[in-house]
Design an enzyme around this catalytic site. Sequence first.
Site, PDB file in Angstrom:
ATOM      1  N   TYR A  81      42.831  40.024  68.474  1.00 27.52           N
ATOM      2  CA  TYR A  81      41.836  40.855  69.163  1.00 27.52           C
ATOM      3  C   TYR A  81      41.193  40.109  70.343  1.00 27.52           C
ATOM      4  CZ  TYR A  81      42.350  43.824  65.061  1.00 27.52           C
ATOM      5  OH  TYR A  81      42.870  44.630  64.073  1.00 27.52           O
ATOM      6  N   TYR A 458      39.201  51.267  64.984  1.00 23.23           N
ATOM      7  CA  TYR A 458      38.065  50.609  64.312  1.00 23.23           C
ATOM      8  C   TYR A 458      37.765  49.267  64.963  1.00 23.23           C
ATOM      9  CZ  TYR A 458      39.479  46.525  61.428  1.00 23.23           C
ATOM     10  OH  TYR A 458      39.850  45.272  60.993  1.00 23.23           O
ATOM     11  N   ARG A 459      38.660  48.791  65.809  1.00 25.20           N
ATOM     12  CA  ARG A 459      38.544  47.446  66.387  1.00 25.20           C
ATOM     13  C   ARG A 459      39.559  47.382  67.513  1.00 25.20           C
ATOM     14  NH1 ARG A 459      39.199  42.556  62.020  1.00 25.20           N
ATOM     15  NH2 ARG A 459      38.703  40.776  63.331  1.00 25.20           N
TER      16      ARG A 459
HETATM   17  C1  LIG Z   1      48.016  36.589  60.961  1.00 28.21           C
HETATM   18  C2  LIG Z   1      46.657  37.208  61.069  1.00 28.21           C
HETATM   19  C3  LIG Z   1      46.153  37.946  60.006  1.00 28.21           C
HETATM   20  C4  LIG Z   1      44.886  38.526  60.099  1.00 28.21           C
HETATM   21  N1  LIG Z   1      44.421  39.225  59.038  1.00 28.21           N
HETATM   22  C5  LIG Z   1      43.213  39.809  59.086  1.00 28.21           C
HETATM   23  C6  LIG Z   1      42.713  40.548  57.974  1.00 28.21           C
HETATM   24  O1  LIG Z   1      43.358  40.651  56.941  1.00 28.21           O
HETATM   25  N2  LIG Z   1      41.491  41.133  58.091  1.00 28.21           N
HETATM   26  C7  LIG Z   1      40.732  41.008  59.216  1.00 28.21           C
HETATM   27  O2  LIG Z   1      39.619  41.539  59.257  1.00 28.21           O
HETATM   28  N3  LIG Z   1      41.175  40.310  60.285  1.00 28.21           N
HETATM   29  C8  LIG Z   1      42.383  39.710  60.255  1.00 28.21           C
HETATM   30  N4  LIG Z   1      42.839  38.991  61.340  1.00 28.21           N
HETATM   31  C9  LIG Z   1      42.014  38.945  62.562  1.00 28.21           C
HETATM   32  C10 LIG Z   1      41.084  37.681  62.663  1.00 28.21           C
HETATM   33  O3  LIG Z   1      41.857  36.517  62.615  1.00 28.21           O
HETATM   34  C11 LIG Z   1      40.035  37.613  61.555  1.00 28.21           C
HETATM   35  O4  LIG Z   1      39.251  38.772  61.549  1.00 28.21           O
HETATM   36  C12 LIG Z   1      39.121  36.394  61.661  1.00 28.21           C
HETATM   37  O5  LIG Z   1      38.451  36.255  60.426  1.00 28.21           O
HETATM   38  C13 LIG Z   1      38.069  36.472  62.766  1.00 28.21           C
HETATM   39  O6  LIG Z   1      37.749  35.151  63.118  1.00 28.21           O
HETATM   40  P1  LIG Z   1      36.288  34.523  63.228  1.00 28.21           P
HETATM   41  O7  LIG Z   1      35.598  34.653  61.930  1.00 28.21           O
HETATM   42  O8  LIG Z   1      36.466  33.169  63.781  1.00 28.21           O
HETATM   43  O9  LIG Z   1      35.607  35.513  64.219  1.00 28.21           O
HETATM   44  P2  LIG Z   1      34.883  35.196  65.658  1.00 28.21           P
HETATM   45  O10 LIG Z   1      35.963  35.021  66.632  1.00 28.21           O
HETATM   46  O11 LIG Z   1      33.964  34.039  65.434  1.00 28.21           O
HETATM   47  O12 LIG Z   1      34.061  36.478  65.806  1.00 28.21           O
HETATM   48  C14 LIG Z   1      34.627  37.719  66.086  1.00 28.21           C
HETATM   49  C15 LIG Z   1      33.701  38.505  67.022  1.00 28.21           C
HETATM   50  O13 LIG Z   1      32.491  38.816  66.318  1.00 28.21           O
HETATM   51  C16 LIG Z   1      31.359  38.663  67.175  1.00 28.21           C
HETATM   52  N5  LIG Z   1      30.526  37.579  66.638  1.00 28.21           N
HETATM   53  C17 LIG Z   1      30.984  36.537  65.923  1.00 28.21           C
HETATM   54  N6  LIG Z   1      29.970  35.787  65.514  1.00 28.21           N
HETATM   55  C18 LIG Z   1      28.842  36.332  65.984  1.00 28.21           C
HETATM   56  C19 LIG Z   1      27.463  36.016  65.838  1.00 28.21           C
HETATM   57  N7  LIG Z   1      27.079  34.980  65.101  1.00 28.21           N
HETATM   58  N8  LIG Z   1      26.556  36.798  66.436  1.00 28.21           N
HETATM   59  C20 LIG Z   1      26.949  37.878  67.150  1.00 28.21           C
HETATM   60  N9  LIG Z   1      28.239  38.247  67.305  1.00 28.21           N
HETATM   61  C21 LIG Z   1      29.183  37.485  66.722  1.00 28.21           C
HETATM   62  C22 LIG Z   1      31.881  38.339  68.549  1.00 28.21           C
HETATM   63  O14 LIG Z   1      32.008  39.519  69.289  1.00 28.21           O
HETATM   64  C23 LIG Z   1      33.258  37.744  68.256  1.00 28.21           C
HETATM   65  O15 LIG Z   1      34.155  37.946  69.317  1.00 28.21           O
HETATM   66  C24 LIG Z   1      44.106  38.386  61.276  1.00 28.21           C
HETATM   67  C25 LIG Z   1      44.623  37.655  62.346  1.00 28.21           C
HETATM   68  C26 LIG Z   1      45.883  37.062  62.229  1.00 28.21           C
HETATM   69  C27 LIG Z   1      46.401  36.259  63.368  1.00 28.21           C
END
Ligand SMILES: Cc1cc2nc3c(=O)[nH]c(=O)nc-3n(C[C@H](O)[C@H](O)[C@H](O)COP(=O)(O)OP(=O)(O)OC[C@H]3O[C@@H](n4cnc5c(N)ncnc54)[C@H](O)[C@@H]3O)c2cc1C
Length: 505
Positions: A81, A458-459
């Site tokens: 994303y 949804y995203r």
């Molecule tokens: C192989 C693969 C499988 C995946 N499977 C899944 C899955 O099963 N389910 C799923 O949901 N996703 C999945 N993902 C997508 C993604 O990798 C995950 O959702 C991951 O947990 C998001 O990373 P993060 O917690 O570092 O989010 P971040 O990158 O830290 O945050 C995501 C977004 O949330 C907002 N945000 C984050 N923190 C804050 C804050 N403190 N205050 C305000 N806004 C904030 C920002 O807009 C940011 O861009 C997958 C991706 C891959 C590559």
Amino acid sequence: MSDALSDALAAFRIALGDDAVLTGNALDPYLDPFAPGDAATHAPSAAVLPRDVDAVRAVLGIANRYRVPLWSVSTGRNFAYGGASPRVKGSVVLDLRRMNRIIDIDQTLGFAVVEPGVTYYDLHRALGTPRRFWVDPPAAGWGSVIGNTLERGYGTTPYGDHAAHQCGMEVVLANGDIVRTGMGAMSASRAWQVFRPGFGPSYDDMFMQSNFGVVTKLGVWLMPAPEGYMICRYAFAHEDDLAQIVDTLRPLKLDGTIQSQAVIESAVRWAAGVSARREWYDGPGAMPDDAIETMTRKIGIGRWNLRFCLYGPQSMVNARRDIIHARFQSIEGATLFEMPYRNASVEPVGGGDRAQVGIPNMEAFNLLNWRGGTGAHIDFSPICAPLGRDAAQQARTVRERAAQFGLDYYGGFTMGTRAMHHIFAAIFNRDDAQQSHAAGALIETLMREFGAAGFGQYRAHLSVMDLAASQYDFNDHALMRLSRTIKTALDPNGILSPGKQGIWP
Ligand SMILES: Cc1cc2nc3c(=O)[nH]c(=O)nc-3n(C[C@H](O)[C@H](O)[C@H](O)COP(=O)(O)OP(=O)(O)OC[C@H]3O[C@@H](n4cnc5c(N)ncnc54)[C@H](O)[C@@H]3O)c2cc1C
């Protein structure tokens, strides 16, 4: 670099220390590793890494003074994303990973309070052994609890709807004010993590998928470890079984017979976890039907595959299993694969299975090998009512369009109690410019076509966030007008994540 930006960077260094301000090559991890085009389109100009709430407030003060746009991330692993990249090129990433304390774990009431840098792995480890409570990890468990929850991410246990299992936030607003939501608004609250609404309007949802504040603490409900579990899988023989699968599943999810999220996966999605595409087909274009058919037979999977998990004492699990099995037997050619009932302390082996019993893992990354080269994917994520005809329409459309763009249907549906997330990953080889471009163009084409048919996302990836938002257009985009009104009131200088979810200052 503009004068305002260089003055802001100097001020960030004074406020946070030199090691908390990154520029130049140190910004490489903030480029989208799965960009379907040029990752530089969303390149940041710097990243700042505060260690505590006071430092976050200092960053906001400086950004307001110099009108520098920030982009908040918790651990920045939002792969598929946009990763850690900002919507607006040149923004400063507000990277909260150094704020990584688990503030509380309550093993009586079953909740935890975490800071943004806490990952699913961290929380899982902190829960200890034997586990009295489980986390619900997304398929890729390395991300943060806060980032995933704010994105309304999903896992597969009964607690898989992460936004629904959040309770209590601490948020820093653009003006530096610190707000605690729900019962946390009482200084001496004794129930912050057990009752989300509090008294008066409830604002938690406002900080999800938005740019209205920086979330610095979050309460998350944990699933009580059951006595035992049984992982079940069905393989369905025919492509056009999907409608019947969904219509059979819906009442079982609605009345709670199936407790976990129910995940329906296409043959390619299952196969990509255990094999590479070239083992089955190495020609041009999307994988032809006869190659998919051979592949399913050789791996021993279905054209559609359903997996779910049952939890509780063995007698109850067996009773649920029998009810479910009786219903699915009516689908011709359906095969049930059932793992033995296991005590909760026994860990399964496969990644998807481990996630269904609350164990973070990274096996989902296997899919990146599907096309060879430098694997990447961009996701298309429409919501689908749990109706067989809607699911069949969505799957057929995505499959046909993907084939026109030379890509395979790596798709699946996750059914919760009331809705399904249809997740299609356009898997591509980043070394192949044409394939990368095709993946991006396909997602945009699908989004337009689905929007016209009444199916919203949804995203969405950064590159199509505005498009996804524009489709929520009732009454001349009244919802977006409301969001803009709130944005203007809370963040008049527009410093917080401009463009996030299509909300511009
Ligand atoms: C192989 C693969 C499988 C995946 N499977 C899944 C899955 O099963 N389910 C799923 O949901 N996703 C999945 N993902 C997508 C993604 O990798 C995950 O959702 C991951 O947990 C998001 O990373 P993060 O917690 O570092 O989010 P971040 O990158 O830290 O945050 C995501 C977004 O949330 C907002 N945000 C984050 N923190 C804050 C804050 N403190 N205050 C305000 N806004 C904030 C920002 O807009 C940011 O861009 C997958 C991706 C891959 C590559």
